[in-house]
Design a protein around this motif. Structure first.
Motif, PDB file in Angstrom:
ATOM      1  N   VAL A 156       0.838  -1.208   0.000  1.00 49.53           N
ATOM      2  CA  VAL A 156       0.000   0.000   0.000  1.00 49.53           C
ATOM      3  C   VAL A 156       0.872   1.256   0.000  1.00 49.53           C
ATOM      4  O   VAL A 156       0.613   2.225  -0.711  1.00 49.53           O
ATOM      5  CB  VAL A 156      -0.953  -0.010   1.212  1.00 49.53           C
ATOM      6  N   VAL A 157       1.944   1.243   0.809  1.00 46.72           N
ATOM      7  CA  VAL A 157       2.838   2.400   0.870  1.00 46.72           C
ATOM      8  C   VAL A 157       3.508   2.646  -0.477  1.00 46.72           C
ATOM      9  O   VAL A 157       3.589   3.765  -0.977  1.00 46.72           O
ATOM     10  CB  VAL A 157       3.895   2.197   1.980  1.00 46.72           C
ATOM     11  N   LEU A 179       4.002   5.741  -5.658  1.00 51.10           N
ATOM     12  CA  LEU A 179       3.937   5.766  -7.123  1.00 51.10           C
ATOM     13  C   LEU A 179       2.825   6.689  -7.607  1.00 51.10           C
ATOM     14  O   LEU A 179       2.987   7.410  -8.607  1.00 51.10           O
ATOM     15  CB  LEU A 179       3.717   4.342  -7.652  1.00 51.10           C
ATOM     16  N   LEU A 180       1.683   6.684  -6.923  1.00 47.61           N
ATOM     17  CA  LEU A 180       0.580   7.566  -7.311  1.00 47.61           C
ATOM     18  C   LEU A 180       0.967   9.031  -7.144  1.00 47.61           C
ATOM     19  O   LEU A 180       0.628   9.881  -7.974  1.00 47.61           O
ATOM     20  CB  LEU A 180      -0.658   7.240  -6.468  1.00 47.61           C
ATOM     21  N   VAL A 181       1.692   9.348  -6.064  1.00 48.54           N
ATOM     22  CA  VAL A 181       2.138  10.738  -5.856  1.00 48.54           C
ATOM     23  C   VAL A 181       3.099  11.168  -6.962  1.00 48.54           C
ATOM     24  O   VAL A 181       2.994  12.270  -7.515  1.00 48.54           O
ATOM     25  CB  VAL A 181       2.807  10.875  -4.468  1.00 48.54           C
ATOM     26  N   ILE A 182       4.045  10.281  -7.310  1.00 48.13           N
ATOM     27  CA  ILE A 182       5.002  10.598  -8.387  1.00 48.13           C
ATOM     28  C   ILE A 182       4.278  10.796  -9.713  1.00 48.13           C
ATOM     29  O   ILE A 182       4.549  11.731 -10.467  1.00 48.13           O
ATOM     30  CB  ILE A 182       6.058   9.484  -8.500  1.00 48.13           C
ATOM     31  N   ALA A 183       3.321   9.912 -10.024  1.00 49.24           N
ATOM     32  CA  ALA A 183       2.568  10.027 -11.276  1.00 49.24           C
ATOM     33  C   ALA A 183       1.775  11.323 -11.323  1.00 49.24           C
ATOM     34  O   ALA A 183       1.705  12.003 -12.354  1.00 49.24           O
ATOM     35  CB  ALA A 183       1.639   8.824 -11.438  1.00 49.24           C
TER      36      ALA A 183
END
Length: 285
Positions: free
Chosen positions: A67-68, A73-77
């Motif tokens: 989950v972390v 990855l979502l923040v970077i994207a």
């Protein structure tokens, strides 16, 4: 079927007293008996999952790590998408601004009735006398008593008569003064695309090497020359006959407007046509 375990055990039996005889056995007799005991499976002392619990529940920990990682990855994207969107907006704004500038330039050139590329603003007519002014036809630029045509098409020096005639007459320019050389040299700085985008003028020594003549046959005034440093050099790299025609122009500006270069006559270049200005009744301001 459960496995039987065989155990051996001592079983002692006493002989009973023989009442009939009235005597007793002096000793006890030992008889070995075989006793079969069914061995039942021993239940496990550990509950299911107890091993996982004793080691800190690795399954749950792995899920938290996943989950972390997914969150990072979502923040970077999201950051990459935001940056790309910002760059696209800046590019769009720049294109809109450039288009507006181009449309303004095109409109300005259309109103002045000159070629869109390059755009030569038409100067105010010169008035030699009361009620009479010099003027040039559309597409020609007036300076003093002459009209000039700065071509956008390239041709050889020997094609210059046909080219100038197609645009309204005249011939390649003949430079008669320092003032005229200064005017032409400064005008070419605005229209040259690069250092080699030079313009043919009407000077040649094709009839006799070293004897420079203008296109109308008149000789070059030796006190009125504007050769660049080291010119003319009659370089024979383009042709064994050397360089017999003259082109001019310095993109970055020439020292004292010395911007003449001899060149092989069959190399295509842009050119400057010249003809006398016409006179007419015009209101001068």
């Amino acid at each position: 079927m459960p496995e039987a375990e065989v155990l051996y055990s001592d079983v002692k039996f006493k002989k009973p007293t023989d009442k009939a005889i009235g005597t007793a056995s002096p000793s006890e007799e030992t008889t070995y008996a075989e006793v079969k005991i069914v061995k039942s499976p021993q239940p496990s002392s550990e509950l299911p999952g107890s091993q996982a619990a004793s080691h800190g529940r690795p399954g749950v920990t792995s899920e938290r790590v996943a989950v972390v990682v997914l969150s990072v990855l979502l923040v970077i994207a999201a950051a990459a998408l935001g940056y790309t969107t910002y760059q696209n907006m800046k590019t769009t704004e720049r294109l809109v601004r450039q288009k507006a500038e181009y449309e303004a330039l095109k409109k300005n050139c259309t109103e002045k009735k000159v070629e869109v590329k390059p755009c030569f603003p038409q100067p105010q007519p010169t008035c030699p006398g009361s009620g009479s002014c010099w003027k040039c036809k559309d597409g020609w630029e007036q300076h003093g008593e002459k009209c000039y045509f700065f071509s956008t098409k390239k041709s050889t020096w020997n094609e210059r008569e046909d080219e100038c005639r197609q645009h309204g007459g005249g011939d390649l320019v003949k430079i008669d003064s320092t003032e005229e050389q200064t005017f032409l040299d400064m005008r070419l700085r605005d229209v040259m695309a690069d250092a080699e985008d030079k313009f043919w003028i009407g000077l040649t020594d094709s009839k006799e090497e070293g004897t420079w003549l203008w296109a109308d046959g008149s000789p070059l005034n030796s006190s009125l020359v504007f050769w660049s440093n080291g010119e003319p050099d009659n370089w024979d790299g383009d042709n064994a006959d050397g360089e017999d025609c003259v082109r001019m122009g310095e993109k970055g500006g020439a020292v004292e407007h010395k911007s003449w270069f001899d060149k092989y006559c069959e190399i295509p270049h842009r050119y400057i046509c010249e003809k006398p200005a016409e006179t007419g009744e015009m209101k001068c301001t």
